[in-house]
Design an enzyme around this catalytic site. Structure first.
Site, PDB file in Angstrom:
ATOM      1  N   CYS A 128     -40.892  -8.507   0.471  1.00 59.39           N
ATOM      2  CA  CYS A 128     -40.527  -7.923   1.774  1.00 59.39           C
ATOM      3  C   CYS A 128     -40.962  -8.787   2.961  1.00 59.39           C
ATOM      4  O   CYS A 128     -40.193  -8.993   3.910  1.00 59.39           O
ATOM      5  CB  CYS A 128     -41.132  -6.527   1.902  1.00 59.39           C
ATOM      6  SG  CYS A 128     -42.764  -6.374   1.168  1.00 59.39           S
ATOM      7  N   HIS A 245     -43.044  -3.644   8.532  1.00 61.54           N
ATOM      8  CA  HIS A 245     -43.992  -4.766   8.510  1.00 61.54           C
ATOM      9  C   HIS A 245     -43.847  -5.571   9.803  1.00 61.54           C
ATOM     10  O   HIS A 245     -42.726  -5.872  10.237  1.00 61.54           O
ATOM     11  CB  HIS A 245     -43.677  -5.714   7.347  1.00 61.54           C
ATOM     12  CG  HIS A 245     -44.042  -5.207   5.990  1.00 61.54           C
ATOM     13  ND1 HIS A 245     -44.607  -3.964   5.757  1.00 61.54           N
ATOM     14  CD2 HIS A 245     -43.940  -5.803   4.770  1.00 61.54           C
ATOM     15  CE1 HIS A 245     -44.815  -3.823   4.448  1.00 61.54           C
ATOM     16  NE2 HIS A 245     -44.424  -4.921   3.829  1.00 61.54           N
TER      17      HIS A 245
HETATM   18  P1  NAP Z   1     -43.416   3.378  -6.362  1.00 58.83           P
HETATM   19  O1  NAP Z   1     -43.070   4.208  -5.182  1.00 58.83           O
HETATM   20  O2  NAP Z   1     -44.773   3.471  -6.911  1.00 58.83           O
HETATM   21  O3  NAP Z   1     -42.330   3.681  -7.526  1.00 58.83           O
HETATM   22  C1  NAP Z   1     -42.453   3.120  -8.781  1.00 58.83           C
HETATM   23  C2  NAP Z   1     -41.187   3.383  -9.581  1.00 58.83           C
HETATM   24  O4  NAP Z   1     -41.277   2.740 -10.859  1.00 58.83           O
HETATM   25  C3  NAP Z   1     -40.954   4.864  -9.866  1.00 58.83           C
HETATM   26  O5  NAP Z   1     -39.582   5.143  -9.845  1.00 58.83           O
HETATM   27  C4  NAP Z   1     -41.494   4.997 -11.287  1.00 58.83           C
HETATM   28  O6  NAP Z   1     -40.944   6.082 -12.005  1.00 58.83           O
HETATM   29  C5  NAP Z   1     -41.022   3.690 -11.880  1.00 58.83           C
HETATM   30  N1  NAP Z   1     -41.754   3.397 -13.104  1.00 58.83           N
HETATM   31  C6  NAP Z   1     -43.078   3.253 -13.262  1.00 58.83           C
HETATM   32  N2  NAP Z   1     -43.387   3.035 -14.570  1.00 58.83           N
HETATM   33  C7  NAP Z   1     -42.219   3.048 -15.235  1.00 58.83           C
HETATM   34  C8  NAP Z   1     -41.854   2.914 -16.600  1.00 58.83           C
HETATM   35  N3  NAP Z   1     -42.770   2.721 -17.542  1.00 58.83           N
HETATM   36  N4  NAP Z   1     -40.538   2.984 -16.922  1.00 58.83           N
HETATM   37  C9  NAP Z   1     -39.611   3.195 -15.983  1.00 58.83           C
HETATM   38  N5  NAP Z   1     -39.878   3.336 -14.678  1.00 58.83           N
HETATM   39  C10 NAP Z   1     -41.172   3.270 -14.298  1.00 58.83           C
HETATM   40  O7  NAP Z   1     -43.202   1.828  -6.062  1.00 58.83           O
HETATM   41  P2  NAP Z   1     -42.136   1.100  -5.089  1.00 58.83           P
HETATM   42  O8  NAP Z   1     -42.754   0.872  -3.771  1.00 58.83           O
HETATM   43  O9  NAP Z   1     -40.806   1.795  -5.163  1.00 58.83           O
HETATM   44  O10 NAP Z   1     -42.029  -0.315  -5.758  1.00 58.83           O
HETATM   45  C11 NAP Z   1     -41.533  -0.511  -7.047  1.00 58.83           C
HETATM   46  C12 NAP Z   1     -41.492  -1.990  -7.350  1.00 58.83           C
HETATM   47  O11 NAP Z   1     -40.524  -2.606  -6.525  1.00 58.83           O
HETATM   48  C13 NAP Z   1     -42.797  -2.720  -7.047  1.00 58.83           C
HETATM   49  O12 NAP Z   1     -43.668  -2.644  -8.123  1.00 58.83           O
HETATM   50  C14 NAP Z   1     -42.331  -4.095  -6.736  1.00 58.83           C
HETATM   51  O13 NAP Z   1     -42.225  -4.865  -7.912  1.00 58.83           O
HETATM   52  C15 NAP Z   1     -40.968  -3.875  -6.160  1.00 58.83           C
HETATM   53  N6  NAP Z   1     -40.972  -3.967  -4.688  1.00 58.83           N
HETATM   54  C16 NAP Z   1     -40.171  -4.883  -4.197  1.00 58.83           C
HETATM   55  C17 NAP Z   1     -40.053  -5.062  -2.865  1.00 58.83           C
HETATM   56  C18 NAP Z   1     -39.082  -6.122  -2.445  1.00 58.83           C
HETATM   57  O14 NAP Z   1     -38.181  -6.420  -3.128  1.00 58.83           O
HETATM   58  N7  NAP Z   1     -39.209  -6.742  -1.354  1.00 58.83           N
HETATM   59  C19 NAP Z   1     -40.758  -4.268  -1.969  1.00 58.83           C
HETATM   60  C20 NAP Z   1     -41.599  -3.290  -2.488  1.00 58.83           C
HETATM   61  C21 NAP Z   1     -41.670  -3.154  -3.872  1.00 58.83           C
HETATM   62  P3  NAP Z   1     -41.751   7.486 -12.201  1.00 58.83           P
HETATM   63  O15 NAP Z   1     -41.571   8.231 -10.905  1.00 58.83           O
HETATM   64  O16 NAP Z   1     -41.059   8.127 -13.349  1.00 58.83           O
HETATM   65  O17 NAP Z   1     -43.175   7.136 -12.475  1.00 58.83           O
HETATM   66  C1  3JM Z   2     -44.343  -5.561  -3.926  1.00 60.99           C
HETATM   67  O1  3JM Z   2     -45.829  -5.657 -10.901  1.00 60.99           O
HETATM   68  C2  3JM Z   2     -46.288  -4.803 -10.148  1.00 60.99           C
HETATM   69  O2  3JM Z   2     -47.210  -4.066 -10.472  1.00 60.99           O
HETATM   70  C3  3JM Z   2     -45.671  -4.664  -8.774  1.00 60.99           C
HETATM   71  C4  3JM Z   2     -46.335  -5.479  -7.736  1.00 60.99           C
HETATM   72  C5  3JM Z   2     -45.583  -5.500  -6.437  1.00 60.99           C
HETATM   73  C6  3JM Z   2     -44.667  -6.516  -6.138  1.00 60.99           C
HETATM   74  C7  3JM Z   2     -44.265  -7.495  -7.183  1.00 60.99           C
HETATM   75  O3  3JM Z   2     -45.058  -8.395  -7.517  1.00 60.99           O
HETATM   76  O4  3JM Z   2     -43.157  -7.368  -7.692  1.00 60.99           O
HETATM   77  C8  3JM Z   2     -45.825  -4.505  -5.485  1.00 60.99           C
HETATM   78  C9  3JM Z   2     -45.206  -4.537  -4.248  1.00 60.99           C
HETATM   79  C10 3JM Z   2     -44.071  -6.557  -4.858  1.00 60.99           C
HETATM   80  C11 3JM Z   2     -43.163  -7.670  -4.472  1.00 60.99           C
HETATM   81  O5  3JM Z   2     -42.126  -7.387  -3.856  1.00 60.99           O
HETATM   82  O6  3JM Z   2     -43.485  -8.831  -4.711  1.00 60.99           O
END
Ligand code: NAP
Ligand code: 3JM
Length: 335
Positions: A128, A245
């Site tokens: 992000c 952010h």
């Molecule tokens: P979050 O609110 O904690 O949501 C996590 C999601 O992952 C929930 O839908 C959860 O499902 C699912 N999950 C967890 N364990 C799982 C499993 N074993 N099998 C299937 N689904 C599972 O986190 P978030 O902020 O949405 O972020 C999720 C991920 O997106 C981060 O870890 C990071 O890698 C990525 N991210 C990317 C950006 C970006 O692209 N710039 C920004 C922020 C985050 P349940 O509700 O069923 O637990």
């Molecule tokens: C943003 O792998 C993890 O537990 C998720 C960590 C995470 C990430 C990631 O590394 O994919 C949390 C929040 C990010 C990201 O966008 O890099």
């Protein structure tokens, strides 16, 4: 003709926004397949007014799907993306799992959409904080060749997921009501009324003293700008803001570019809105950027401490352009 779309992590902060963005942008979805952990299986999401049952993510989840958005963490992507590829389902991955792989395009469409065509089944969505940075750096780089960038971030808690948002809310209430210390589970220190120079909150610091978020910004920026000679250093900081952010950015360029020229250049760039009128106290704010698609830039001024220096203040919604919106824009280009 529509496509079949799987959303992995559909119950999370990013997944919820992906559904909203698909709806809002009229993405041509035939079948939507919401996927999450076994904890969520059987619950429902609402998409285009219809309730759709969430399924547990398994190896067989991608049968018949054309595009899958992954946002359930790096480990889930590393384990399950191969099963999607096996079914010829193209993955837009929001995690850091594959971003730095040579054969994986790392894409911000306004900057390097041309890389999408070279994909081998996975296109990575940058971090992000990287997305809003490169969106603004690119036009300046093209005009004046950036030599060095120094960034400090002020990142919202929603970047750490839904539970982190809940922790900020509850801890704020506890502090204000003078109750005993809040039993926190996400952040290592109080986040309410505080500023934490550690992102992510649950990773060990690296040998060089940086965090992994800081190194992601450095490495991803060079890859997206396609310039390994770019010098960039970062400090990433969590602030008690729910959404949006902010970044303080200092830039040194090879050619001279004035503050006025920069304002003019950025106001013509796609996806950017310049909010810069100090006489009216007009500058980008997280509260104003939240819920918006654009990236906002202001406080544009020359830095006279170096030969060709600029200072900028960049703000964007970390869940939209920083995650869901950028991912859906990538998928739109794929179609
Ligand atoms: P979050 O609110 O904690 O949501 C996590 C999601 O992952 C929930 O839908 C959860 O499902 C699912 N999950 C967890 N364990 C799982 C499993 N074993 N099998 C299937 N689904 C599972 O986190 P978030 O902020 O949405 O972020 C999720 C991920 O997106 C981060 O870890 C990071 O890698 C990525 N991210 C990317 C950006 C970006 O692209 N710039 C920004 C922020 C985050 P349940 O509700 O069923 O637990
Ligand atoms: C943003 O792998 C993890 O537990 C998720 C960590 C995470 C990430 C990631 O590394 O994919 C949390 C929040 C990010 C990201 O966008 O890099």
């Amino acid at each position: 003709m529509g496509v079949n779309v799987a959303v992995v992590g559909v119950t999370g902060a990013v997944g919820i926004e992906i559904l909203r963005v698909l709806e809002k942008r009229d993405f041509p979805v035939d079948e939507l397949r919401p996927l999450a952990s076994s904890r969520s299986a059987g619950k429902e999401v609402v998409f285009r007014g219809k309730e759709i049952r969430i399924r547990e993510l398994t190896q067989d989840s991608f049968e018949g799907m054309n595009i899958a958005f992954f946002s359930a963490g790096g480990d889930i992507s590393r384990e399950f993306v191969p099963y999607a590829i096996e079914k010829n389902c193209v993955v837009v991955d929001n995690t850091s799992a594959f971003r730095m792989d040579d054969d994986v395009p790392l894409v911000v469409p306004e900057v390097n959409a041309n890389k999408i065509a070279g994909h081998n089944g996975v296109i990575a969505n940058p971090n992000c904080s990287t997305i809003q940075l490169v969106l603004v750096l690119k036009p300046i780089h093209d005009a004046a060749k950036i030599k060095r960038v120094v960034v400090s971030t002020y990142q919202a808690v929603s970047g750490a997921g839904l539970k982190a948002m809940d922790e900020l809310k509850k801890e704020t209430e506890y502090v204000l009501s003078n109750e005993d210390e809040y039993d926190r589970s996400i952040f290592p220190h109080q986040i309410a009324f505080n500023v934490l120079p550690q992102i992510p909150q649950d990773d060990a610091f690296l040998q060089n003293g940086y965090t992994s978020e800081e190194m992601k910004m450095i490495n991803e920026t060079k890859k997206i700008m396609d310039d390994d000679s770019l010098r960039i250093t970062t400090t990433t900081v969590r602030v008690p803001v729910f959404r949006g952010h902010s970044e303080s950015v200092n830039i040194e360029t090879k050619e001279k570019i004035s503050a006025d020229e920069t304002r003019d250049l950025l106001s013509k760039a796609e996806g950017i809105v310049v909010l810069d009128d100090t006489s009216r106290q007009l500058y980008p704010l997280a509260t104003e950027a939240a819920g918006k698609d654009e990236t906002f830039v202001g406080r544009i001024r020359e830095d006279d401490s170096v030969e060709n220096g600029l200072n900028l203040w960049i703000v964007s919604d970390n869940l939209l352009k920083g995650a869901a919106l950028n991912a859906v824009q990538i998928a739109e280009k794929l179609l």
